[in-house]
Scaffold this active site. Sequence first.
Site, PDB file in Angstrom:
ATOM      1  N   THR A  95       0.826  -1.209   0.000  1.00 24.96           N
ATOM      2  CA  THR A  95       0.000   0.000   0.000  1.00 24.96           C
ATOM      3  C   THR A  95       0.858   1.256   0.000  1.00 24.96           C
ATOM      4  OG1 THR A  95      -0.179  -0.040   2.422  1.00 24.96           O
ATOM      5  CG2 THR A  95      -1.903  -1.153   1.164  1.00 24.96           C
TER       6      THR A  95
ATOM      7  N   PHE B  48       1.424   5.626   0.874  1.00 26.89           N
ATOM      8  CA  PHE B  48       1.393   6.478   2.073  1.00 26.89           C
ATOM      9  C   PHE B  48       0.084   7.221   2.240  1.00 26.89           C
ATOM     10  CE2 PHE B  48       2.460   9.530  -1.215  1.00 26.89           C
ATOM     11  CZ  PHE B  48       1.781  10.673  -0.820  1.00 26.89           C
TER      12      PHE B  48
ATOM     13  N   LYS C 141       2.830  -5.047   3.262  1.00 28.73           N
ATOM     14  CA  LYS C 141       3.923  -4.093   3.351  1.00 28.73           C
ATOM     15  C   LYS C 141       3.363  -2.706   3.085  1.00 28.73           C
ATOM     16  CE  LYS C 141       6.857  -2.429   0.399  1.00 28.73           C
ATOM     17  NZ  LYS C 141       7.061  -1.047   0.937  1.00 28.73           N
TER      18      LYS C 141
ATOM     19  N   GLY D 128       9.381  -5.062  -1.417  1.00 30.78           N
ATOM     20  CA  GLY D 128       8.372  -5.143  -2.474  1.00 30.78           C
ATOM     21  C   GLY D 128       8.820  -6.021  -3.623  1.00 30.78           C
TER      22      GLY D 128
ATOM     23  N   SER E 240       2.340   4.424  -7.619  1.00 27.21           N
ATOM     24  CA  SER E 240       2.469   5.180  -8.858  1.00 27.21           C
ATOM     25  C   SER E 240       2.482   4.256 -10.068  1.00 27.21           C
ATOM     26  CB  SER E 240       3.767   6.005  -8.833  1.00 27.21           C
ATOM     27  OG  SER E 240       4.896   5.150  -8.916  1.00 27.21           O
TER      28      SER E 240
ATOM     29  N   GLU F 205      -3.629  -0.859  -8.524  1.00 28.31           N
ATOM     30  CA  GLU F 205      -4.340   0.415  -8.344  1.00 28.31           C
ATOM     31  C   GLU F 205      -3.295   1.518  -8.445  1.00 28.31           C
ATOM     32  OE1 GLU F 205      -7.422   0.935  -8.228  1.00 28.31           O
ATOM     33  OE2 GLU F 205      -8.357  -0.940  -7.638  1.00 28.31           O
TER      34      GLU F 205
ATOM     35  N   CYS G 113      -5.493   9.510  -5.071  1.00 27.63           N
ATOM     36  CA  CYS G 113      -5.422   9.045  -6.458  1.00 27.63           C
ATOM     37  C   CYS G 113      -6.615   9.550  -7.251  1.00 27.63           C
ATOM     38  CB  CYS G 113      -5.330   7.526  -6.513  1.00 27.63           C
ATOM     39  SG  CYS G 113      -6.615   6.668  -5.609  1.00 27.63           S
TER      40      CYS G 113
ATOM     41  N   GLY H  34     -14.040  10.578  -3.325  1.00 31.58           N
ATOM     42  CA  GLY H  34     -15.090  10.217  -2.384  1.00 31.58           C
ATOM     43  C   GLY H  34     -15.910   9.015  -2.799  1.00 31.58           C
TER      44      GLY H  34
END
Length: 500
Positions: free
Chosen positions: A153, A155, A179, A219, A236, A257, A291, A450
């Site tokens: 994931t 930050f 992680k 990772g 990213s 994602e 994002c 949202g």
Amino acid sequence: MQRCLSASAGLHRALRHATRFSVHYRHTAAMSTLLINQPKYAWLKELGLKEDNDGVYHGSWGGTGEVITSYCPANNEPIARVRQKIDVLGRLVSLEMGKIYVEGVGEVQEYVDVCDYAVGLSRMIGGPILPSERPGHALLEQWNPVGLVGVITAFNFPVAVYGWNNALALICGNVCLWKGAPSTSLTSVAVTKIVAAVLERNDLPGAICSMTCGGADIGTAMAKDERVNLLSFTGSTPVGKRVSMMVQERFGRQLLELGGNNAIIVFKDADLNLVVPSAVFASVGTAGQRCTTTRRLILHESVHDQVVERITKAYGQVRIGDPWDPSTLYGPLHTKQAVDQYLAAVEKAKQQGGTVVCGGKVIDRPGNYVEPTLITGLAHDAPIVHTETFVPILYVLKFKEEEEAFAWNNEVKQGLSSSIFTQDMGRVFRWLGPKGSDCGIVNVNIPTSGAEIGGAFGGEKHTGGGRESGSDSWKQYMRRSTCTINYSKELPLAQGIKFE
């Protein structure tokens, strides 16, 4: 299940020994410089955090590697070396990530909500029974767990994104190895302590939800390890591409994602009383570090000047301050590097013909604070407009016809979220249809950010194609078998084939 648990614990041991990494958050200055030792931040200890925190969990806590200190983005002071109570964990998210307090609490609440959703979903997972063309045969689908789900994931949502993956993976029968981002390691440790305690109270091993802190080396190990049956990566686009190639090289499963260069399109019949607060919230919320943040505002020429004027005024009224102050609406960027990226993007926009209507500067105060920024006059295909910069900069474009507005929305490489504001129902359905938005999230009269947990979250193109949270996203955490059962005494072949 036993095989998956062993793989999870074994991978943790392999990573721990190979990388020699842990998060004993330490600081070279006196102990009093750590926020965790100050009375104002005593609540951090309610989360089980200490001055020194082990950064690997696989049923027990450990770690013997590099020392990392977690810093508060609002003042760049060290927090500590490295909730059962929603409020306390939300405060930690605000303190470590830098988002405002109410967003931190809301993010934790989202994890709670998706757990509730997943519990209900666990009673509804099933495969169809299909008609068989062969007499005396049954045709059906069976869904089974994939095994070990690796979750990496970012930050900006250090709790919620893990929650989306973790809750669904568990009710599908999997185990998890998480992680989190290195810069939000304290949040990863705190969440894992809470989850492990819940599992153990219910006579389940805490290692079902294992966790390791670390950087790109961890990772990479997860992406390459064949024991990780599914790797979910949030981050990213450039890093996601490298992760994807490593996973694909071993024919592993992946859920990506990645980035978003999201647009709001405003037509001349739009309700501007909806447009202005929507655009402001979606562009400056979380200091532009979602994002789904709106990065392009595409305005019909008849309303362009009015909307720019109103948004400029609204930007000037955004309350900037300490993120854990309940009255604050806009906090700092997460790192000093993000501040540099902000300044570079502003300069590039000027060089490419943009005009800074408001903002564009670093705020003179401790921490990583920058002004929310509005830039007009750029071409729709200017390089900076097509670049996702994870900062609060909104590029305003002017259009004439519906076709060009839709085309501008779709011409960027990412395809995460999009929205139009209009009262024309014909236009609404054109927008939702095959010639409309090519994004995974397609909204009408609401902003790009949202999203609700009940819908599938994710995007197309360089956003990665993955789907998390609601709808049928659970299918990504399971493997499907097509099963044929012969309950007759005959052996007919499909398609009427005779083999005699």
